[in-house]
Design a protein around this motif. Structure first.
Motif, mmCIF file in Angstrom:
data_model
loop_
_atom_site.group_PDB
_atom_site.id
_atom_site.type_symbol
_atom_site.label_atom_id
_atom_site.label_comp_id
_atom_site.label_asym_id
_atom_site.label_seq_id
_atom_site.Cartn_x
_atom_site.Cartn_y
_atom_site.Cartn_z
ATOM 1 N N GLU A 1 0.802 -1.222 0.000
ATOM 2 C CA GLU A 1 0.000 0.000 0.000
ATOM 3 C C GLU A 1 0.837 1.274 0.000
ATOM 4 N N ALA A 2 2.104 1.154 0.287
ATOM 5 C CA ALA A 2 2.995 2.317 0.203
ATOM 6 C C ALA A 2 3.052 2.858 -1.224
ATOM 7 N N ALA A 3 2.721 2.034 -2.202
ATOM 8 C CA ALA A 3 2.710 2.478 -3.599
ATOM 9 C C ALA A 3 1.750 3.646 -3.782
ATOM 10 N N ILE A 4 0.601 3.562 -3.124
ATOM 11 C CA ILE A 4 -0.392 4.637 -3.249
ATOM 12 C C ILE A 4 0.130 5.914 -2.622
ATOM 13 N N ALA A 5 0.710 5.797 -1.432
ATOM 14 C CA ALA A 5 1.255 6.984 -0.761
ATOM 15 C C ALA A 5 2.373 7.616 -1.588
ATOM 16 N N GLU A 6 3.243 6.785 -2.148
ATOM 17 C CA GLU A 6 4.348 7.304 -2.957
ATOM 18 C C GLU A 6 3.832 7.939 -4.252
ATOM 19 N N SER A 7 2.841 7.303 -4.872
ATOM 20 C CA SER A 7 2.244 7.869 -6.093
ATOM 21 C C SER A 7 1.617 9.218 -5.794
ATOM 22 N N SER A 8 0.894 9.276 -4.699
ATOM 23 C CA SER A 8 0.234 10.516 -4.315
ATOM 24 C C SER A 8 1.242 11.616 -4.024
ATOM 25 N N ALA A 9 2.310 11.263 -3.309
ATOM 26 C CA ALA A 9 3.327 12.259 -2.973
ATOM 27 C C ALA A 9 4.026 12.794 -4.218
ATOM 28 N N LYS A 10 4.310 11.894 -5.155
ATOM 29 C CA LYS A 10 5.078 12.302 -6.333
ATOM 30 C C LYS A 10 4.206 12.891 -7.429
ATOM 31 N N TYR A 11 2.999 12.333 -7.636
ATOM 32 C CA TYR A 11 2.182 12.719 -8.782
ATOM 33 C C TYR A 11 0.814 13.278 -8.423
ATOM 34 N N GLY A 12 0.550 13.491 -7.146
ATOM 35 C CA GLY A 12 -0.757 14.005 -6.743
ATOM 36 C C GLY A 12 -1.069 15.361 -7.353
ATOM 37 N N GLY A 13 -0.126 16.273 -7.326
ATOM 38 C CA GLY A 13 -0.330 17.603 -7.899
ATOM 39 C C GLY A 13 -0.513 17.565 -9.401
ATOM 40 N N TYR A 14 0.274 16.749 -10.047
ATOM 41 C CA TYR A 14 0.186 16.571 -11.500
ATOM 42 C C TYR A 14 -1.194 16.036 -11.892
ATOM 43 N N CYS A 15 -1.657 15.005 -11.195
ATOM 44 C CA CYS A 15 -2.965 14.421 -11.507
ATOM 45 C C CYS A 15 -4.093 15.391 -11.156
ATOM 46 N N TYR A 16 -3.935 16.119 -10.056
ATOM 47 C CA TYR A 16 -4.955 17.093 -9.675
ATOM 48 C C TYR A 16 -5.086 18.164 -10.762
ATOM 49 N N GLN A 17 -3.974 18.619 -11.271
ATOM 50 C CA GLN A 17 -4.005 19.659 -12.304
ATOM 51 C C GLN A 17 -4.754 19.172 -13.545
ATOM 52 N N ILE A 18 -4.518 17.930 -13.941
ATOM 53 C CA ILE A 18 -5.220 17.365 -15.098
ATOM 54 C C ILE A 18 -6.724 17.340 -14.828
#
Length: 176
Positions: A15-32
């Motif tokens: 489940e750390a994959a989700i936390a790491e994805s969110s930390a690294k790409y959360g802003g990028y995905c939010y912008q889209i």
């Protein structure tokens, strides 16, 4: 954390994959999502749904570019939500199944390949301009600020790119 390691975490069902994805790409995905939906709450929900879809897709998928993989999921979820919102406003309650089947999928794949060939033929700046406008849905004003050009210059460049794309597709046998 490196993208390859994040993908490994997904494959390990960590489940750390989700936390790491969110930390690294959360802003990028939010912008889209926000560019498509223009509502903070809807954009945040689509980003949250992105992590679930990524979790469900890996395995069996092993994306070569995690940013593109997550961005595509976010974009598709956001467009689905936007379409659903528009359909609800029109009062459309029932949905008919899509027609076309295999032929439609083959044509869509051929069109995607043709579009990729067109994009590969462009100089990098034009390719980035095209993708930012028509994939990431950046406004002409944002593109002008990014490129350091006037709004009218960017609009004209996009117009010429659309014309070039039309000519390319017609040469390859697609009717528009």
């Amino acid at each position: 954390m490196e993208d390859a390691r994040i993908v490994e975490l997904y494959w390990e069902r960590d489940e750390a994959a989700i936390a790491e994805s969110s930390a690294k790409y959360g802003g990028y995905c939010y912008q889209i999502a926000f560019r498509i939906l223009a509502l903070r709450e809807d954009a945040e929900e689509c980003v949250g749904d992105t992590w679930l879809r990524a979790w469900e897709a890996m395995p069996p998928s092993r994306p070569g570019r995690l940013d593109t993989f997550l961005g595509k999921i976010t974009r598709n979820l956001s467009l689905d939500r936007w379409r659903a919102g528009r359909a609800a406003k029109r009062g459309v309650g029932d949905c008919l199944p899509a027609s076309g089947g295999v032929e439609q999928e083959v044509e869509a794949a051929a069109l995607a390949e043709s579009l990729n060939r067109f994009l590969e033929s462009l100089p990098q700046e034009k390719r980035v301009l095209f993708v930012r406008r028509y994939w990431y849905l950046c406004s002409v004003e944002e593109l002008a600020a990014w490129s350091g050009r006037r709004r009218g210059t960017v609009s004209a460049a996009l117009f010429r790119l659309r014309q070039d794309l039309q000519e390319h597709l017609e040469r390859e046998g697609f009717t528009l």
